[in-house]
Design a protein around this motif. Structure first.
Motif, mmCIF file in Angstrom:
data_model
loop_
_atom_site.group_PDB
_atom_site.id
_atom_site.type_symbol
_atom_site.label_atom_id
_atom_site.label_comp_id
_atom_site.label_asym_id
_atom_site.label_seq_id
_atom_site.Cartn_x
_atom_site.Cartn_y
_atom_site.Cartn_z
ATOM 1 N N LYS A 120 0.882 -1.062 0.041
ATOM 2 C CA LYS A 120 -0.597 0.340 0.135
ATOM 3 C C LYS A 120 0.556 0.970 0.000
ATOM 4 O O LYS A 120 0.403 2.018 -1.002
ATOM 5 C CB LYS A 120 -1.254 0.033 1.395
ATOM 6 C CG LYS A 120 -2.032 -0.931 1.414
ATOM 7 C CD LYS A 120 -2.955 -0.984 2.206
ATOM 8 C CE LYS A 120 -2.491 -0.974 4.016
ATOM 9 N NZ LYS A 120 -1.369 -2.565 3.688
ATOM 10 N N THR A 121 1.611 1.254 1.316
ATOM 11 C CA THR A 121 2.565 2.070 1.016
ATOM 12 C C THR A 121 3.622 2.564 -0.154
ATOM 13 O O THR A 121 4.354 3.894 -0.863
ATOM 14 C CB THR A 121 3.595 2.478 2.445
ATOM 15 O OG1 THR A 121 2.775 2.011 3.625
ATOM 16 C CG2 THR A 121 4.279 3.791 2.676
ATOM 17 N N ARG A 122 3.743 1.518 -0.642
ATOM 18 C CA ARG A 122 4.889 1.627 -2.396
ATOM 19 C C ARG A 122 3.690 2.054 -2.879
ATOM 20 O O ARG A 122 4.208 3.077 -3.838
ATOM 21 C CB ARG A 122 5.086 -0.451 -2.559
ATOM 22 C CG ARG A 122 5.379 -0.271 -3.791
ATOM 23 C CD ARG A 122 6.335 -1.788 -3.732
ATOM 24 N NE ARG A 122 7.259 -1.822 -4.655
ATOM 25 C CZ ARG A 122 8.406 -2.314 -4.811
ATOM 26 N NH1 ARG A 122 9.074 -2.152 -3.715
ATOM 27 N NH2 ARG A 122 8.651 -2.741 -6.182
ATOM 28 N N VAL A 146 -3.790 9.741 1.638
ATOM 29 C CA VAL A 146 -3.121 9.254 2.464
ATOM 30 C C VAL A 146 -2.667 8.162 2.747
ATOM 31 O O VAL A 146 -3.412 6.745 2.039
ATOM 32 C CB VAL A 146 -4.536 10.205 3.832
ATOM 33 C CG1 VAL A 146 -4.804 10.046 4.759
ATOM 34 C CG2 VAL A 146 -5.345 10.954 2.974
ATOM 35 N N ASP A 147 -1.979 7.426 3.680
ATOM 36 C CA ASP A 147 -1.337 6.530 4.146
ATOM 37 C C ASP A 147 -1.781 5.997 5.072
ATOM 38 O O ASP A 147 -2.266 7.431 5.875
ATOM 39 C CB ASP A 147 -0.014 6.324 4.238
ATOM 40 C CG ASP A 147 0.767 5.543 3.978
ATOM 41 O OD1 ASP A 147 -0.445 3.895 4.411
ATOM 42 O OD2 ASP A 147 2.195 4.700 4.207
ATOM 43 N N GLU A 148 -2.351 5.047 5.696
ATOM 44 C CA GLU A 148 -2.141 4.689 7.369
ATOM 45 C C GLU A 148 -4.234 5.310 7.414
ATOM 46 O O GLU A 148 -4.142 5.707 8.534
ATOM 47 C CB GLU A 148 -1.864 5.215 8.204
ATOM 48 C CG GLU A 148 -0.128 4.570 8.193
ATOM 49 C CD GLU A 148 -0.229 3.109 8.237
ATOM 50 O OE1 GLU A 148 -0.824 2.019 9.026
ATOM 51 O OE2 GLU A 148 1.006 2.280 8.489
ATOM 52 N N TYR A 149 -5.324 5.296 6.493
ATOM 53 C CA TYR A 149 -5.905 6.287 6.290
ATOM 54 C C TYR A 149 -7.230 5.071 7.895
ATOM 55 O O TYR A 149 -8.122 6.200 8.066
ATOM 56 C CB TYR A 149 -6.977 5.593 4.802
ATOM 57 C CG TYR A 149 -8.338 6.805 5.182
ATOM 58 C CD1 TYR A 149 -8.084 8.553 5.360
ATOM 59 C CD2 TYR A 149 -8.891 5.996 5.041
ATOM 60 C CE1 TYR A 149 -8.442 8.888 4.745
ATOM 61 C CE2 TYR A 149 -10.502 7.428 4.811
ATOM 62 C CZ TYR A 149 -10.403 8.523 4.985
ATOM 63 O OH TYR A 149 -11.692 8.935 4.774
ATOM 64 N N LYS A 168 3.894 0.483 13.357
ATOM 65 C CA LYS A 168 3.071 0.964 12.034
ATOM 66 C C LYS A 168 4.660 0.755 10.512
ATOM 67 O O LYS A 168 4.915 1.368 10.633
ATOM 68 C CB LYS A 168 2.081 1.801 12.630
ATOM 69 C CG LYS A 168 0.823 1.163 12.081
ATOM 70 C CD LYS A 168 0.049 2.400 12.396
ATOM 71 C CE LYS A 168 -0.119 3.376 12.586
ATOM 72 N NZ LYS A 168 -1.647 3.576 12.119
ATOM 73 N N GLY A 169 3.560 0.381 10.045
ATOM 74 C CA GLY A 169 3.755 0.383 9.022
ATOM 75 C C GLY A 169 5.977 0.346 8.698
ATOM 76 O O GLY A 169 6.274 0.299 7.685
ATOM 77 N N LEU A 170 6.497 0.083 9.551
ATOM 78 C CA LEU A 170 7.892 -0.549 9.237
ATOM 79 C C LEU A 170 8.282 -2.262 9.020
ATOM 80 O O LEU A 170 7.259 -2.757 9.286
ATOM 81 C CB LEU A 170 8.773 -0.548 10.450
ATOM 82 C CG LEU A 170 8.755 1.472 11.582
ATOM 83 C CD1 LEU A 170 9.030 1.232 12.399
ATOM 84 C CD2 LEU A 170 9.040 1.929 10.194
HETATM 85 MG MG MG Z 1 2.261 0.508 5.168
#
Ligand code: MG
Ligand code: ATP
Length: 762
Positions: A32-34, A222-225, A565-567
């Motif tokens: 998602k972040t990518r 928006v990431d981590e919505y 989170k996200g890592l």
């Molecule tokens: Mg992510």
């Protein structure tokens, strides 16, 4: 467009769908972040002006990393993207538009300590019981109100809030909220929640401002919505209303901030808000091995509230998830540290390939101690920021007053530091006079002779003159020169220099460090504005990760699950899987809280790329006493086929009465009536799933502890309380340390120390 090659078809479709509303709700590690990162690069490549792009991330660090990656694809244009956390992006916007809502553009951002200090003063002035009106509780209530866009006026008249039992028991909450808002406004200060609350106010009251930013931000992402609150949701919705080029990504299974007002409804509402919405599904996890993905899926399957999604990995099956049991928190630290040591050397890894994740900050102590003993370098993330240290806050308080003389908290902090003979009574008097005369405390200070006695007035006036001289200095000197001047002329540097204790030395060095940082800042070539005011604007929003001098140092990472989170890390240890710790005691009252804890466990496990290890201790120090702990219910819920149990740790052979054979003495205190703290509580209802961890599905016959294994011989059939039925393969060693290797039908071969094994001959 080579970068598009690094995406699977669905990811690529989401990247190329640049116009209109787009939503991706997908599991952890699915890219998602990518997608957001590549999408921004793609927009710029397609000719969109970087100035027209707004990207909201969850941490500053995530924003920095994203910007670096985008720069690699599109070059220096990337620096013009508005990118950062909600708080930092909207602080920037508010500084530009501050006058519209009656704030100076140099407004101070009050950190949590400042907010609490203001509230403490208000509660005291109102003569309220500070136990009933505990500062943390009051701040939480105000914060919740702001995040739901409830003003103090609405708060006071809202029946629903009044009916709330916290409010009825505390009828003055509304007045405290009012006083707090007034006090912050008078000080030219905003707290963290204000940064969103006031942005909403600005966009609501000033259609021309809204219009300006609706046209500026042609593309929003928006990431981590899933972790946005109502206040954030509304800002995004308003800004996107004209172009509707909005892309949000998130994972409902990773929503872990409901306690802070995050609202999962924001994902569900999105479909209603944008009927033309294009939804993309990402199902392949590129981060983790199959065993890790499977275990994460089996965790989240226990939650009722979830959007069902498929997540699979095409990586190798990988190692099973190791579960380590320790007899104390210190031993848990030791097991983890030793395991890291061993994994690193056998697999040729670096320290930075390892992360230790815990539920609460307090758990870092035993981990740190163990790492230090083995000489393993580590770094704690998300801890106290450099800018939160006392001496740093002191110097910054001088900067704050210089730029914003209304800043009451900064004045209170340093008006008598270093000592100038201005006592607390005088400070109280200044504040009260300001209140009475409807002026700011600084006006009282400048005109001290009107409000205070002769001698005191003289001292206070000298302080005022000093601040006024700083105000001139900052206009004429570079950020570094001005900062150095203030550090010297306030007397702060001298005060610290004269303190020859180790701490004093340390504080002095920290100030030097801050000055060095300011020097570097004032020499930066990529910035147009580099005054001291710019340097210190968003300092309150920085975390310790943002001031990391040794970013590239090779260290093991320690952090709470919330900050992970996200890592992602090749090897992850999730520690402290015990009832009342994880899930936390506070979450046990409602299903929704418990489900949030379970999502937290899901977040933790999905940080691991190739190896995941889980641990728990059967006793732990809490508030200075050793308490016995039961393994977490989460261990029970996960599918045992992906687990490998490592119960080889022996109790410390110390004379500690809590360890060793005497364990039965204390574990029998367990209210659940379990034979021992290291057994899993018996299920009241059958578990949801398949093979239970540690063969809990195997509900044993009564009376396992203590086990009677006299006469045990190779070849005999046995029943183990958790592992179920098995056959003895070998017996080694002498009493009382006989080890038995047993082949269990359900979980395979295990070696057990007979004196601890809950075993019965069948
Ligand atoms: Mg992510
Ligand atoms: P989380 O929910 O934990 O935030 P995420 O969905 O944002 O996860 P990313 O962090 O974007 O996932 O991706 C996880 C990992 O997989 C990253 O290392 C990323 O580079 C890699 N990855 C994602 N998609 C691909 C792909 N198509 N090809 C190769 N690697 C990929």
């Amino acid at each position: 467009m080579d970068y598009l090659q690094g995406l699977n078809p669905e990811q690529r479709a989401a990247v190329e769908q640049i116009n209109g509303p787009v939503m991706i709700v997908a599991g952890a590690g699915s890219g998602k972040t990518r997608v957001i990162t590549f999408r921004v690069a793609h927009l710029i490549n397609k000719g969109v002006d970087a100035f027209n792009i707004l990207v909201l991330t969850f941490t500053n660090k995530a924003a920095r990393e994203m910007r670096d990656r985008i720069t690699k694809i599109v070059g220096p244009d990337a620096k013009n993207i508005w990118m950062g956390t909600f708080h930092s992006v909207f602080a920037k916007l508010l500084r530009i538009e501050a006058d519209k809502i009656g704030y100076p553009s140099n407004f101070t951002i009050y950190d949590t300590d400042d907010s609490k200090s203001v509230l403490r003063a208000i509660i005291k002035e109102m003569n309220l019981d500070d136990k009933l009106y505990a500062v943390n509780l009051v701040l939480n209530r105000i914060s919740a109100a702001k995040n739901n866009l409830v003003s103090w006026m609405e708060y006071q008249k809202n029946d629903q809030i009044q009916a709330d039992d916290i409010a009825t028991k505390r009828p003055m909450l509304g007045t405290i909220y009012q006083n707090y808002a007034t006090r912050c406004y008078r000080a030219g200060a905003m707290d963290f929640d204000d940064l969103l609350y006031k942005t909403n106010e600005l966009l609501k009251l000033h259609p021309e401002v809204l219009n300006k930013y609706q046209h500026k931000f042609k593309y929003l992402m928006v990431d981590e919505y899933q972790d946005t609150n109502f206040s954030q949701y509304l800002i995004v919705k308003k800004l996107a209303a004209v172009n509707e080029n909005i892309c949000v990504v998130g994972d409902d299974a990773q929503s872990i901030y409901a306690f802070r007002g995050a609202n999962i409804q924001n994902i569900l509402n999105f479909e209603k808000d944008y009927p033309d919405l294009k939804v993309f599904k990402l199902e392949q996890n590129y981060r983790s091995t199959q065993n890790i993905v499977n275990i994460a899926n089996s965790i989240i399957a226990n939650n009722k509230d979830q959007l069902k999604k498929r997540v699979f990995s095409e990586k190798e099956a990988g190692d099973k998830i190791k579960v380590m049991r320790a007899f104390s928190d210190n031993e848990e630290g030791k097991l983890v540290a030793e395991d890291i040591m061993q994994q690193r050397s056998t697999k040729g890894l670096n320290w930075h390939d390892f992360a230790i994740l815990y539920r609460t900050n307090a758990q870092s102590r035993s981990m740190e101690e163990a790492l230090r003993k083995l000489g393993i370098p580590y770094k704690i993330y998300g801890g106290l920021s450099f800018y939160q240290r006392k001496e740093i806050k002191d110097l910054i308080a001088y900067f704050r007053i210089t730029f914003n003389p209304s800043d009451e908290e900064a004045i209170k902090r340093v008006i008598n530091y270093p000592r100038r003979g201005i006592g607390d009574t005088t400070v109280d008097h200044i504040i009260v006079s300001a209140d009475k005369n409807q002026v700011t405390p600084f006006e009282v200070i400048i005109n001290a002779s009107q409000y205070l006695d002769g001698r005191t007035a003289g001292k206070v006036s000298m302080f005022a003159t000093m601040i006024q001289s700083f105000q001139v200095i900052v206009k004429n000197l570079s950020a570094y020169e001005a900062a150095l001047h203030i550090a010297q002329h306030s007397g702060l540097l001298k005060d610290l220099y004269e303190d020859k204790s180790v701490e004093g030395l340390n504080r002095y060095e920290n100030i030097q460090e801050l000055l060095n940082g300011i020097k570097e800042f004032s020499e930066r070539e990529d910035l147009e504005e580099k005054g001291l005011d710019v340097f210190m604007q968003d300092i309150a929003l920085l975390t310790n990760d943002d001031n990391d001098k040794n970013k590239d140092a090779d260290t093991v990472s320690l952090m709470t699950i919330h900050s992970s989170k996200g890592l992602e890390f090749p090897q992850v240890y999730v520690v402290g899987l015990e009832e009342n710790l994880f899930p936390s005691q506070m979450s046990l009252n409602s299903r929704s809280d418990l489900e949030e804890e379970r999502r937290l466990f899901y977040v933790a496990t999905t940080r691991a790329e190739s190896k995941l290890t889980i641990s728990y201790a059967t006793s732990r120090f809490k508030f200075g006493t050793l308490i016995s702990c039961e393994p977490s219910r989460f261990l029970d819920e996960i599918d045992a086929q992906y687990l490998e149990l490592d119960f080889t740790a022996k109790p410390a052979s110390s004379n500690n009465p809590f360890f060793g054979d005497e364990r039965t003495a204390w574990t029998s205190k367990n209210s659940s009536g379990n034979a021992s703290g290291d057994t899993f509580s018996k299920p009241k209802a059958p578990p949801v799933k398949t093979t239970s961890i540690l063969a809990k599905a195997h509900v044993p016959s009564a009376g396992f502890a203590p086990s009677d294994t006299t006469g045990l011989q190779v070849g005999m059939e046995v029943e183990h309380e958790r592992f179920g039925y098995g056959k003895v393969l070998t017996l080694e060693g002498n009493k009382p340390d006989i080890k038995a290797t047993i082949f269990f039908k359900e979980i395979g071969q295990k070696q057990l120390l007979l004196k601890f094994a809950k075993l019965r001959i069948v």
